[in-house]
Design a protein around this motif. Structure first.
Motif, PDB file in Angstrom:
ATOM      1  N   SER A  35       0.849  -1.189   0.000  1.00  0.00           N
ATOM      2  CA  SER A  35       0.000   0.000   0.000  1.00  0.00           C
ATOM      3  C   SER A  35       0.887   1.242   0.000  1.00  0.00           C
ATOM      4  CB  SER A  35      -0.930   0.016   1.219  1.00  0.00           C
ATOM      5  OG  SER A  35      -0.179   0.163   2.405  1.00  0.00           O
ATOM      6  N   LEU A  36       0.343   2.323  -0.557  1.00  0.00           N
ATOM      7  CA  LEU A  36       1.044   3.600  -0.606  1.00  0.00           C
ATOM      8  C   LEU A  36       0.029   4.685  -0.279  1.00  0.00           C
ATOM      9  CD1 LEU A  36       3.669   4.799  -3.065  1.00  0.00           C
ATOM     10  CD2 LEU A  36       1.697   6.243  -2.681  1.00  0.00           C
ATOM     11  N   SER A  37       0.413   5.589   0.616  1.00  0.00           N
ATOM     12  CA  SER A  37      -0.443   6.725   0.951  1.00  0.00           C
ATOM     13  C   SER A  37       0.391   7.992   0.902  1.00  0.00           C
ATOM     14  CB  SER A  37      -1.091   6.538   2.334  1.00  0.00           C
ATOM     15  OG  SER A  37      -0.101   6.408   3.330  1.00  0.00           O
ATOM     16  N   LEU A  38      -0.305   9.124   0.817  1.00  0.00           N
ATOM     17  CA  LEU A  38       0.357  10.415   0.624  1.00  0.00           C
ATOM     18  C   LEU A  38      -0.456  11.495   1.311  1.00  0.00           C
ATOM     19  CD1 LEU A  38       2.346  12.286  -1.105  1.00  0.00           C
ATOM     20  CD2 LEU A  38       0.554  12.229  -2.831  1.00  0.00           C
ATOM     21  N   ARG A  39       0.256  12.410   1.972  1.00  0.00           N
ATOM     22  CA  ARG A  39      -0.375  13.596   2.552  1.00  0.00           C
ATOM     23  C   ARG A  39       0.504  14.788   2.200  1.00  0.00           C
ATOM     24  NH1 ARG A  39      -3.891  13.292   6.593  1.00  0.00           N
ATOM     25  NH2 ARG A  39      -2.905  11.446   7.435  1.00  0.00           N
ATOM     26  N   VAL A  40      -0.147  15.882   1.796  1.00  0.00           N
ATOM     27  CA  VAL A  40       0.583  17.086   1.407  1.00  0.00           C
ATOM     28  C   VAL A  40       0.260  18.199   2.386  1.00  0.00           C
ATOM     29  CG1 VAL A  40       0.963  18.795  -0.411  1.00  0.00           C
ATOM     30  CG2 VAL A  40       0.525  16.397  -1.025  1.00  0.00           C
ATOM     31  N   ALA A  41       1.287  18.704   3.054  1.00  0.00           N
ATOM     32  CA  ALA A  41       1.191  19.867   3.941  1.00  0.00           C
ATOM     33  C   ALA A  41       0.053  19.746   4.950  1.00  0.00           C
ATOM     34  CB  ALA A  41       1.057  21.145   3.118  1.00  0.00           C
ATOM     35  N   VAL A 105      14.143  23.307  -6.152  1.00  0.00           N
ATOM     36  CA  VAL A 105      13.619  22.391  -5.143  1.00  0.00           C
ATOM     37  C   VAL A 105      12.104  22.586  -5.120  1.00  0.00           C
ATOM     38  CG1 VAL A 105      13.549  21.786  -2.702  1.00  0.00           C
ATOM     39  CG2 VAL A 105      15.730  22.399  -3.767  1.00  0.00           C
ATOM     40  N   LEU A 106      11.386  21.534  -5.486  1.00  0.00           N
ATOM     41  CA  LEU A 106       9.926  21.611  -5.540  1.00  0.00           C
ATOM     42  C   LEU A 106       9.281  21.332  -4.198  1.00  0.00           C
ATOM     43  CD1 LEU A 106       9.078  19.757  -8.860  1.00  0.00           C
ATOM     44  CD2 LEU A 106       9.262  22.218  -8.453  1.00  0.00           C
ATOM     45  N   ALA A 107       9.849  20.369  -3.475  1.00  0.00           N
ATOM     46  CA  ALA A 107       9.237  19.970  -2.213  1.00  0.00           C
ATOM     47  C   ALA A 107      10.247  19.209  -1.374  1.00  0.00           C
ATOM     48  CB  ALA A 107       8.015  19.086  -2.461  1.00  0.00           C
ATOM     49  N   THR A 108       9.967  19.172  -0.098  1.00  0.00           N
ATOM     50  CA  THR A 108      10.691  18.295   0.821  1.00  0.00           C
ATOM     51  C   THR A 108       9.642  17.480   1.554  1.00  0.00           C
ATOM     52  OG1 THR A 108      10.675  19.943   2.578  1.00  0.00           O
ATOM     53  CG2 THR A 108      12.629  19.891   1.138  1.00  0.00           C
ATOM     54  N   GLY A 109      10.086  16.396   2.160  1.00  0.00           N
ATOM     55  CA  GLY A 109       9.147  15.567   2.889  1.00  0.00           C
ATOM     56  C   GLY A 109       9.825  14.359   3.488  1.00  0.00           C
ATOM     57  N   THR A 110       8.999  13.403   3.884  1.00  0.00           N
ATOM     58  CA  THR A 110       9.524  12.180   4.490  1.00  0.00           C
ATOM     59  C   THR A 110       8.857  10.961   3.871  1.00  0.00           C
ATOM     60  OG1 THR A 110       7.872  12.219   6.260  1.00  0.00           O
ATOM     61  CG2 THR A 110      10.003  13.282   6.713  1.00  0.00           C
ATOM     62  N   TYR A 111       9.603   9.870   3.886  1.00  0.00           N
ATOM     63  CA  TYR A 111       9.073   8.546   3.582  1.00  0.00           C
ATOM     64  C   TYR A 111       9.073   7.763   4.894  1.00  0.00           C
ATOM     65  CZ  TYR A 111      10.128   9.172  -1.459  1.00  0.00           C
ATOM     66  OH  TYR A 111      10.177   9.604  -2.754  1.00  0.00           O
ATOM     67  N   THR A 112       7.981   7.091   5.183  1.00  0.00           N
ATOM     68  CA  THR A 112       7.933   6.133   6.281  1.00  0.00           C
ATOM     69  C   THR A 112       7.539   4.807   5.655  1.00  0.00           C
ATOM     70  OG1 THR A 112       7.283   7.842   7.853  1.00  0.00           O
ATOM     71  CG2 THR A 112       6.908   5.546   8.510  1.00  0.00           C
ATOM     72  N   ASP A 113       8.430   3.846   5.758  1.00  0.00           N
ATOM     73  CA  ASP A 113       8.271   2.583   5.050  1.00  0.00           C
ATOM     74  C   ASP A 113       8.227   1.397   5.991  1.00  0.00           C
ATOM     75  OD1 ASP A 113       8.526   3.920   2.547  1.00  0.00           O
ATOM     76  OD2 ASP A 113      10.711   3.837   2.720  1.00  0.00           O
ATOM     77  N   GLU A 114       7.349   0.471   5.671  1.00  0.00           N
ATOM     78  CA  GLU A 114       7.369  -0.852   6.277  1.00  0.00           C
ATOM     79  C   GLU A 114       7.960  -1.761   5.212  1.00  0.00           C
ATOM     80  OE1 GLU A 114       4.174  -4.306   7.320  1.00  0.00           O
ATOM     81  OE2 GLU A 114       3.565  -2.235   7.717  1.00  0.00           O
ATOM     82  N   VAL A 115       9.086  -2.375   5.522  1.00  0.00           N
ATOM     83  CA  VAL A 115       9.778  -3.206   4.534  1.00  0.00           C
ATOM     84  C   VAL A 115       9.860  -4.640   5.026  1.00  0.00           C
ATOM     85  CG1 VAL A 115      11.078  -1.312   3.498  1.00  0.00           C
ATOM     86  CG2 VAL A 115      12.036  -2.507   5.437  1.00  0.00           C
ATOM     87  N   VAL A 116       9.831  -5.561   4.065  1.00  0.00           N
ATOM     88  CA  VAL A 116       9.908  -6.985   4.380  1.00  0.00           C
ATOM     89  C   VAL A 116      10.897  -7.638   3.430  1.00  0.00           C
ATOM     90  CG1 VAL A 116       7.564  -7.137   5.292  1.00  0.00           C
ATOM     91  CG2 VAL A 116       7.959  -7.580   2.877  1.00  0.00           C
ATOM     92  N   GLN A 117      11.484  -8.705   3.921  1.00  0.00           N
ATOM     93  CA  GLN A 117      12.392  -9.479   3.088  1.00  0.00           C
ATOM     94  C   GLN A 117      11.593 -10.611   2.460  1.00  0.00           C
ATOM     95  OE1 GLN A 117      15.750 -11.278   5.068  1.00  0.00           O
ATOM     96  NE2 GLN A 117      17.072 -10.684   3.365  1.00  0.00           N
ATOM     97  N   ALA A 118      11.559 -10.637   1.140  1.00  0.00           N
ATOM     98  CA  ALA A 118      10.801 -11.655   0.410  1.00  0.00           C
ATOM     99  C   ALA A 118      11.731 -12.296  -0.615  1.00  0.00           C
ATOM    100  CB  ALA A 118       9.592 -11.032  -0.276  1.00  0.00           C
ATOM    101  N   LEU A 131       4.557  15.127   2.374  1.00  0.00           N
ATOM    102  CA  LEU A 131       5.221  16.276   1.760  1.00  0.00           C
ATOM    103  C   LEU A 131       4.965  17.528   2.592  1.00  0.00           C
ATOM    104  CD1 LEU A 131       4.469  15.732  -2.035  1.00  0.00           C
ATOM    105  CD2 LEU A 131       6.562  15.185  -0.767  1.00  0.00           C
ATOM    106  N   ASP A 132       6.000  18.358   2.707  1.00  0.00           N
ATOM    107  CA  ASP A 132       5.888  19.583   3.490  1.00  0.00           C
ATOM    108  C   ASP A 132       5.073  20.661   2.784  1.00  0.00           C
ATOM    109  OD1 ASP A 132       7.478  18.472   5.531  1.00  0.00           O
ATOM    110  OD2 ASP A 132       9.293  19.014   4.439  1.00  0.00           O
ATOM    111  N   ARG A 133       5.017  20.572   1.456  1.00  0.00           N
ATOM    112  CA  ARG A 133       4.209  21.498   0.671  1.00  0.00           C
ATOM    113  C   ARG A 133       3.957  20.848  -0.682  1.00  0.00           C
ATOM    114  NH1 ARG A 133       7.076  26.148  -2.603  1.00  0.00           N
ATOM    115  NH2 ARG A 133       8.297  24.796  -3.910  1.00  0.00           N
ATOM    116  N   PRO A 134       2.950  21.313  -1.422  1.00  0.00           N
ATOM    117  CA  PRO A 134       2.702  20.744  -2.749  1.00  0.00           C
ATOM    118  C   PRO A 134       3.908  20.954  -3.665  1.00  0.00           C
ATOM    119  CG  PRO A 134       0.845  22.085  -2.042  1.00  0.00           C
ATOM    120  CD  PRO A 134       1.964  22.324  -1.067  1.00  0.00           C
ATOM    121  N   ALA A 135       4.159  20.015  -4.544  1.00  0.00           N
ATOM    122  CA  ALA A 135       5.295  20.119  -5.465  1.00  0.00           C
ATOM    123  C   ALA A 135       5.127  21.269  -6.439  1.00  0.00           C
ATOM    124  CB  ALA A 135       5.485  18.807  -6.219  1.00  0.00           C
ATOM    125  N   ASP A 136       3.878  21.756  -6.634  1.00  0.00           N
ATOM    126  CA  ASP A 136       3.671  22.883  -7.529  1.00  0.00           C
ATOM    127  C   ASP A 136       3.687  24.222  -6.798  1.00  0.00           C
ATOM    128  OD1 ASP A 136       1.249  22.996  -6.218  1.00  0.00           O
ATOM    129  OD2 ASP A 136       0.056  22.444  -7.966  1.00  0.00           O
TER     130      ASP A 136
END
Length: 141
Positions: A35-41, A105-118, A131-136
């Protein structure tokens, strides 16, 4: 390769795959049920987008709307192993736009990942992008 090095490689492979539009390589970064989710500012949550097809559609649609070259720069990776073959990874994102000889520089932000070894390979089972602000540059509604 150590667990940290392997996960750092995964984070880098995702960025390279998106920036070069290598959709096959991008989808290989995720487990089939990812799954992937996103929040902007601090705005509304987008997603979660589930599975390869939804994640790929989101990435392709995002890329199609861009008229520049993007560079996703991932830094300050912190890896917390949480059990046999699982870990949480957090990193910073700096998103750079390249147009001709101009860089922005369009934006800064963070990735928070759950990773598994498969099968001996680390993959993203869940990724949240904040994202700290919209890329636009516009304020979210």
């Amino acid at each position: 390769m150590s667990v940290r090095e392997s996960i750092a490689d995964l984070v880098a492979r995702y960025a390279w795959a998106y920036d070069t539009r290598n959709w096959g390589a991008l989808v290989e970064c995720f487990t089939p049920d990812a799954s992937l989710s996103l929040r902007v500012a601090g705005g509304d949550l987008a997603g979660p987008f589930r599975g390869h097809a939804e994640i790929l559609r989101l990435m392709r649609d995002s890329a199609a709307a861009q008229d520049d070259r993007r560079r996703h720069v991932c830094t300050n990776l912190v890896v917390d192993p949480s059990g046999s073959g699982t870990a949480t990874a957090r990193s910073y994102l700096t998103l750079i736009s390249v147009r001709g000889v101009s860089l922005e520089v369009l934006a800064t932000g963070t990735y928070t990942d759950e990773v598994v070894q498969a099968g001996g390979t680390w993959r993203l089972r869940a990724r949240h992008i904040e994202l700290d602000r919209p890329a636009d540059g516009r304020r979210p509604r």
